[in-house]
Design a protein around this motif. Structure first.
Motif, PDB file in Angstrom:
ATOM      1  N   ASP A  89       0.787  -1.249  -0.084  1.00  0.00           N
ATOM      2  CA  ASP A  89       0.039  -0.012   0.083  1.00  0.00           C
ATOM      3  C   ASP A  89       0.997   1.201   0.100  1.00  0.00           C
ATOM      4  O   ASP A  89       1.933   1.111   0.725  1.00  0.00           O
ATOM      5  CB  ASP A  89      -0.859   0.062   1.239  1.00  0.00           C
ATOM      6  CG  ASP A  89      -1.888  -0.912   1.214  1.00  0.00           C
ATOM      7  OD1 ASP A  89      -2.134  -1.591   0.115  1.00  0.00           O
ATOM      8  OD2 ASP A  89      -2.519  -1.250   2.189  1.00  0.00           O
ATOM      9  N   SER A  92      -1.060  -0.662  -4.301  1.00  0.00           N
ATOM     10  CA  SER A  92      -1.722  -1.798  -4.563  1.00  0.00           C
ATOM     11  C   SER A  92      -3.079  -1.614  -5.331  1.00  0.00           C
ATOM     12  O   SER A  92      -3.369  -2.292  -6.345  1.00  0.00           O
ATOM     13  CB  SER A  92      -2.195  -2.540  -3.425  1.00  0.00           C
ATOM     14  OG  SER A  92      -1.082  -2.662  -2.500  1.00  0.00           O
ATOM     15  N   GLU A  93      -3.651  -0.470  -5.295  1.00  0.00           N
ATOM     16  CA  GLU A  93      -5.159  -0.199  -5.931  1.00  0.00           C
ATOM     17  C   GLU A  93      -4.716  -0.244  -7.456  1.00  0.00           C
ATOM     18  O   GLU A  93      -5.433  -0.403  -8.173  1.00  0.00           O
ATOM     19  CB  GLU A  93      -5.694   1.237  -5.484  1.00  0.00           C
ATOM     20  CG  GLU A  93      -6.946   1.406  -5.934  1.00  0.00           C
ATOM     21  CD  GLU A  93      -7.652   2.803  -5.377  1.00  0.00           C
ATOM     22  OE1 GLU A  93      -8.532   3.092  -5.959  1.00  0.00           O
ATOM     23  OE2 GLU A  93      -7.278   3.135  -4.305  1.00  0.00           O
ATOM     24  N   ARG A  94      -3.628   0.615  -7.912  1.00  0.00           N
ATOM     25  CA  ARG A  94      -3.509   0.714  -9.266  1.00  0.00           C
ATOM     26  C   ARG A  94      -2.964  -0.620  -9.752  1.00  0.00           C
ATOM     27  O   ARG A  94      -3.546  -0.644 -11.006  1.00  0.00           O
ATOM     28  CB  ARG A  94      -2.118   1.765  -9.501  1.00  0.00           C
ATOM     29  CG  ARG A  94      -1.927   2.137 -10.958  1.00  0.00           C
ATOM     30  CD  ARG A  94      -1.207   3.465 -11.002  1.00  0.00           C
ATOM     31  NE  ARG A  94      -2.012   4.655 -10.589  1.00  0.00           N
ATOM     32  CZ  ARG A  94      -2.882   5.319 -11.436  1.00  0.00           C
ATOM     33  NH1 ARG A  94      -3.065   4.890 -12.450  1.00  0.00           N
ATOM     34  NH2 ARG A  94      -3.550   6.250 -10.966  1.00  0.00           N
ATOM     35  N   SER A  96      -3.746  -3.475  -8.893  1.00  0.00           N
ATOM     36  CA  SER A  96      -4.948  -4.243  -8.891  1.00  0.00           C
ATOM     37  C   SER A  96      -6.170  -3.828  -9.971  1.00  0.00           C
ATOM     38  O   SER A  96      -6.878  -4.746 -10.468  1.00  0.00           O
ATOM     39  CB  SER A  96      -5.686  -4.267  -7.467  1.00  0.00           C
ATOM     40  OG  SER A  96      -4.727  -4.981  -6.669  1.00  0.00           O
TER      41      SER A  96
END
Length: 373
Positions: A89, A92-94, A96
């Motif tokens: 983090d 991670s969002e990008r 995923s």
């Protein structure tokens, strides 16, 4: 290497073997032949009905792959593995968000082995490193780099075993040359993609021991005659799969511009059938863009690393959109390493960082463009 993945946000379809598919079709046709004579109820295709004929081929759609640079877990990064679910983090969002994600794992994944003597930097990480990558959205990691065998052959074998136990597929290394030069193959949105890893960087004295042989564990390299081995593997993969990607470890540490031979090497790999060639090693950002019809990125810089000041802290995520052997779009999302992990730039800072990266093309005198030729 495992083609399955437990995360629901990634669309992953297992490839059906040709023989299995042929058997299924034969069985279906045989069953129909046994229940209907050639003339009973026969209606020529397209006649006697307004219903469209069902396609026997699965519809395909474009898909995305996100790429990150050099990853290791030494020093201040090791405690992050105490909670693998948050280790990467906030990037991670990008990762995923893409259909697939790939990074350069610049470390042996072992708690054993023997460090290579007289090597200035040797990296290793426990198996929880792969768990952290998995939970951050990473699907594939190349270990073909100048740290893949930092803990010798035993360390490499541990790395391969840990990879077998992980949803994260490892490429660029193997128990022999056939395995090291084999791609990870994934099926996404009705298309297949073959992802390779190889290193163009190795200390001269380590090349014999670190290069995979016919019966010897090691890495996939482009050094000397082994370049042809990679090119042949890419050619074979391009004949069998819809898309081919090569992640190369290349460049000169600290240099934003690629080495003189790199554009020609990229062209050779593209001519062999790759739609994209990406990589790193320099620990600083290098230019990226379309080189003809294919996409080339000469250096993704550090990604999960203990550098967090100056040029070595500048990083980002490259996201490419693929469709049937072509790269349709490319997006660069700049970030800065803080406490060992990338933190995306926002608003005006993001625009400035993006412009600085784009300007590297002209600074290095490279004929890279925003769109395919």
């Amino acid at each position: 290497m495992n083609l399955e993945h437990p995360r629901p946000h990634k669309l992953r379809v297992l490839a059906v073997g040709t023989a299995t598919l042929a058997f299924a079709l034969t069985a279906a046709c045989s069953s129909a032949d046994q229940n209907t004579s050639p003339d009973e109820g026969a209606v020529p295709p397209g006649e006697g009905t307004d219903e469209p004929q069902a396609s026997t081929e699965e519809a395909s759609e474009p898909f995305t792959i996100a790429f990150g640079g050099d990853v290791m877990f030494e020093g201040l990064l090791l405690p992050r593995l105490d909670d693998p679910s948050t280790a990467l983090d906030p990037i991670s969002e990008r990762l995923s968000a893409a259909d697939l994600a790939m990074v350069n794992l610049e470390t042996a994944v072992t708690e054993g082995g023997t460090p290579v003597p007289d090597k200035d930097y040797v990296f290793r990480a426990p198996a929880t490193a792969l768990e952290a990558l998995d939970l951050a959205g990473v699907d594939v990691a190349t270990v073909a780099n100048n740290h893949g065998m930092d803990y010798g052959e035993d360390g490499l074998l541990d790395t391969l075993d840990n990879g077998d136990d992980s949803p994260v597929a490892l490429v660029g290394a193997g128990h022999d040359a056939d395995e090291a030069y084999a791609p990870h193959v994934a099926e996404v949105n009705g298309q297949s993609v073959a992802l390779f890893g190889a290193t163009d960087v190795l200390d001269e004295e380590l090349i014999p021991a670190w290069t995979a042989g016919e019966d010897e564990p090691g890495l996939a390299t482009t050094k000397y005659e082994m370049k042809d081995r990679l090119l042949d593997a890419v050619t074979d993969a391009a004949a069998e799969h819809d898309n081919v990607v090569v992640f190369l470890h290349w460049g000169l540490e600290g240099a934003h511009c690629p080495l003189p031979h790199a554009p020609e090497l990229a062209d050779e790999i593209i001519d062999a059938g790759a739609a994209a060639v990406v990589g790193g090693h320099a620990h600083v950002l290098s230019p990226g863009g379309f080189q003809g019809d294919a996409y080339v990125h000469y250096g993704l810089s550090n990604f999960v690393f203990y550098n967090f000041e100056g040029p070595t802290a500048e990083t980002g995520v490259l996201t490419l959109t693929f469709d049937q052997g072509n790269v349709l779009e490319a997006g660069w999302a700049p970030a800065r390493i803080q406490e060992g992990v990338p933190v995306p730039y926002e608003d005006e800072e993001a625009e400035r960082a993006h412009r600085t990266w784009v300007d590297m093309r002209a600074d290095c005198g490279l004929p890279l463009s925003e769109s395919p030729a």
